[in-house]
Write a protein that holds these residues in place. Structure first.
Motif, PDB file in Angstrom:
ATOM      1  N   ASP A 197       0.822  -1.215   0.000  1.00 27.72           N
ATOM      2  CA  ASP A 197       0.000   0.000   0.000  1.00 27.72           C
ATOM      3  C   ASP A 197       0.855   1.264   0.000  1.00 27.72           C
ATOM      4  N   SER A 198       2.005   1.211   0.660  1.00 27.75           N
ATOM      5  CA  SER A 198       2.906   2.371   0.627  1.00 27.75           C
ATOM      6  C   SER A 198       3.410   2.640  -0.776  1.00 27.75           C
ATOM      7  N   THR A 199       3.706   1.587  -1.515  1.00 28.12           N
ATOM      8  CA  THR A 199       4.165   1.774  -2.893  1.00 28.12           C
ATOM      9  C   THR A 199       3.046   2.307  -3.771  1.00 28.12           C
ATOM     10  N   ARG A 200       1.818   1.857  -3.521  1.00 29.84           N
ATOM     11  CA  ARG A 200       0.680   2.379  -4.282  1.00 29.84           C
ATOM     12  C   ARG A 200       0.584   3.890  -4.153  1.00 29.84           C
TER      13      ARG A 200
ATOM     14  N   ARG B 137       4.191  10.642  -6.219  1.00 30.82           N
ATOM     15  CA  ARG B 137       5.353  11.037  -7.015  1.00 30.82           C
ATOM     16  C   ARG B 137       5.051  11.072  -8.506  1.00 30.82           C
ATOM     17  N   ALA B 138       4.061  10.308  -8.944  1.00 29.41           N
ATOM     18  CA  ALA B 138       3.704  10.259 -10.366  1.00 29.41           C
ATOM     19  C   ALA B 138       2.401   9.484 -10.491  1.00 29.41           C
ATOM     20  N   ASP B 139       1.810   9.535 -11.654  1.00 32.26           N
ATOM     21  CA  ASP B 139       0.555   8.826 -11.885  1.00 32.26           C
ATOM     22  C   ASP B 139       0.862   7.415 -12.383  1.00 32.26           C
ATOM     23  N   LEU B 140       1.336   6.579 -11.463  1.00 28.71           N
ATOM     24  CA  LEU B 140       1.785   5.233 -11.838  1.00 28.71           C
ATOM     25  C   LEU B 140       0.983   4.142 -11.122  1.00 28.71           C
ATOM     26  N   ARG B 141      -0.172   4.481 -10.578  1.00 29.80           N
ATOM     27  CA  ARG B 141      -0.919   3.494  -9.792  1.00 29.80           C
ATOM     28  C   ARG B 141      -1.228   2.223 -10.595  1.00 29.80           C
ATOM     29  N   ARG B 142      -1.631   2.369 -11.825  1.00 31.07           N
ATOM     30  CA  ARG B 142      -1.951   1.188 -12.636  1.00 31.07           C
ATOM     31  C   ARG B 142      -0.727   0.299 -12.800  1.00 31.07           C
ATOM     32  N   LEU B 143       0.426   0.898 -13.036  1.00 25.72           N
ATOM     33  CA  LEU B 143       1.660   0.137 -13.191  1.00 25.72           C
ATOM     34  C   LEU B 143       2.054  -0.536 -11.872  1.00 25.72           C
ATOM     35  N   VAL B 144       1.875   0.166 -10.760  1.00 22.79           N
ATOM     36  CA  VAL B 144       2.156  -0.429  -9.453  1.00 22.79           C
ATOM     37  C   VAL B 144       1.331  -1.697  -9.262  1.00 22.79           C
ATOM     38  N   ASP B 145       0.049  -1.633  -9.553  1.00 20.56           N
ATOM     39  CA  ASP B 145      -0.826  -2.784  -9.370  1.00 20.56           C
ATOM     40  C   ASP B 145      -0.479  -3.918 -10.330  1.00 20.56           C
ATOM     41  N   GLN B 146      -0.078  -3.566 -11.544  1.00 23.10           N
ATOM     42  CA  GLN B 146       0.320  -4.608 -12.497  1.00 23.10           C
ATOM     43  C   GLN B 146       1.564  -5.341 -12.021  1.00 23.10           C
ATOM     44  N   LEU B 147       2.568  -4.596 -11.563  1.00 16.24           N
ATOM     45  CA  LEU B 147       3.790  -5.225 -11.062  1.00 16.24           C
ATOM     46  C   LEU B 147       3.511  -6.036  -9.801  1.00 16.24           C
ATOM     47  N   HIS B 148       2.639  -5.516  -8.956  1.00 21.13           N
ATOM     48  CA  HIS B 148       2.289  -6.238  -7.725  1.00 21.13           C
ATOM     49  C   HIS B 148       1.626  -7.572  -8.064  1.00 21.13           C
ATOM     50  N   SER B 149       0.697  -7.540  -8.999  1.00 22.92           N
ATOM     51  CA  SER B 149       0.007  -8.768  -9.396  1.00 22.92           C
ATOM     52  C   SER B 149       0.969  -9.773 -10.003  1.00 22.92           C
ATOM     53  N   LEU B 150       1.904  -9.284 -10.798  1.00 25.26           N
ATOM     54  CA  LEU B 150       2.834 -10.161 -11.503  1.00 25.26           C
ATOM     55  C   LEU B 150       3.909 -10.729 -10.598  1.00 25.26           C
ATOM     56  N   MET B 151       4.474  -9.899  -9.708  1.00 23.66           N
ATOM     57  CA  MET B 151       5.662 -10.286  -8.953  1.00 23.66           C
ATOM     58  C   MET B 151       5.416 -10.584  -7.471  1.00 23.66           C
ATOM     59  N   ILE B 152       4.312 -10.098  -6.908  1.00 24.22           N
ATOM     60  CA  ILE B 152       4.068 -10.277  -5.477  1.00 24.22           C
ATOM     61  C   ILE B 152       2.835 -11.151  -5.249  1.00 24.22           C
TER      62      ILE B 152
END
Length: 208
Positions: A101-104, A111-126
């Protein structure tokens, strides 16, 4: 409940008292005979601790938001493989000072509009969320003052100032609504013992 064990994360703005409250809860649960692993992010495993120094120290513009996201995800993957997953599989309670959640928020929103990318990486790697997330909510200016007063040297994100803290606080409150099935919000604008008592009660009511 995660297979075998139980996963609790603590979230909140910088200086909200997460680390102290996570430790107090771990001590309490150990005192009741439970097997507890207390850990943190970024960090929690040897490799992840090395990455911690890279992302929390230095100038505010040391990394781009995209690079930060990759570093945090790499640290979390190592932490998951070497600490969290083995503990849960062994039936232990894992208490973690920050998680995805902190990374989200810090990389995905503030810091940037990267929420979708954060969730994609989380789903893939975590691919794993906590069973319970305790959000300690408090006044951003107070939290920032506490965080800077620590003088830990790990104050890269605090250097972004009060506006960042304000945005992060609201972001956490929004996440608490988005993930209401696992979030519980605690008022951190009180004495340490009062906050700790509420958290103990919450944890005892959620734990199997």
């Amino acid at each position: 409940m995660t297979a075998g064990g139980y996963f609790i994360s603590f979230e909140g703005i910088d200086g909200s008292g997460k680390s102290t409250q996570a430790r107090l809860l771990a001590d309490h649960l150990r005192g009741t005979g439970r097997d507890v692993v207390l850990t943190r992010e970024p960090g929690g495993s040897p490799g992840a601790e090395e990455i911690r120094a890279l992302v929390l120290e230095g100038d505010g513009d040391r990394w781009s938001p995209e690079t930060e996201l990759l570093l945090f995800t790499a640290a979390r993957r190592d932490h998951l493989e070497r600490t969290i997953a083995p503990a849960l599989e062994a039936g232990q309670i894992v208490i973690c000072d920050r998680f995805a959640d902190s990374t989200r928020l810090y990389q995905g929103l503030a810091r940037a509009d990267l929420r979708r990318l954060v969730d994609q990486l989380h789903s893939l790697m975590i691919g794993r969320e906590p069973d319970l997330t305790i959000l300690i909510d408090m006044d951003p200016a107070t939290g920032l003052g506490r965080a800077l007063a620590r003088g830990s040297g790990e104050d890269r994100f605090e250097s972004f100032g009060d506006s960042m803290q304000q945005k992060i606080r609201q972001g956490f409150l929004d996440l608490a609504q988005e993930f209401s099935a696992r979030f519980v919000t605690v008022d951190g604008n009180r004495q340490l013992d009062a906050v700790a008592a509420d958290i103990r009660q919450i944890a005892e009511s959620w734990l199997p």
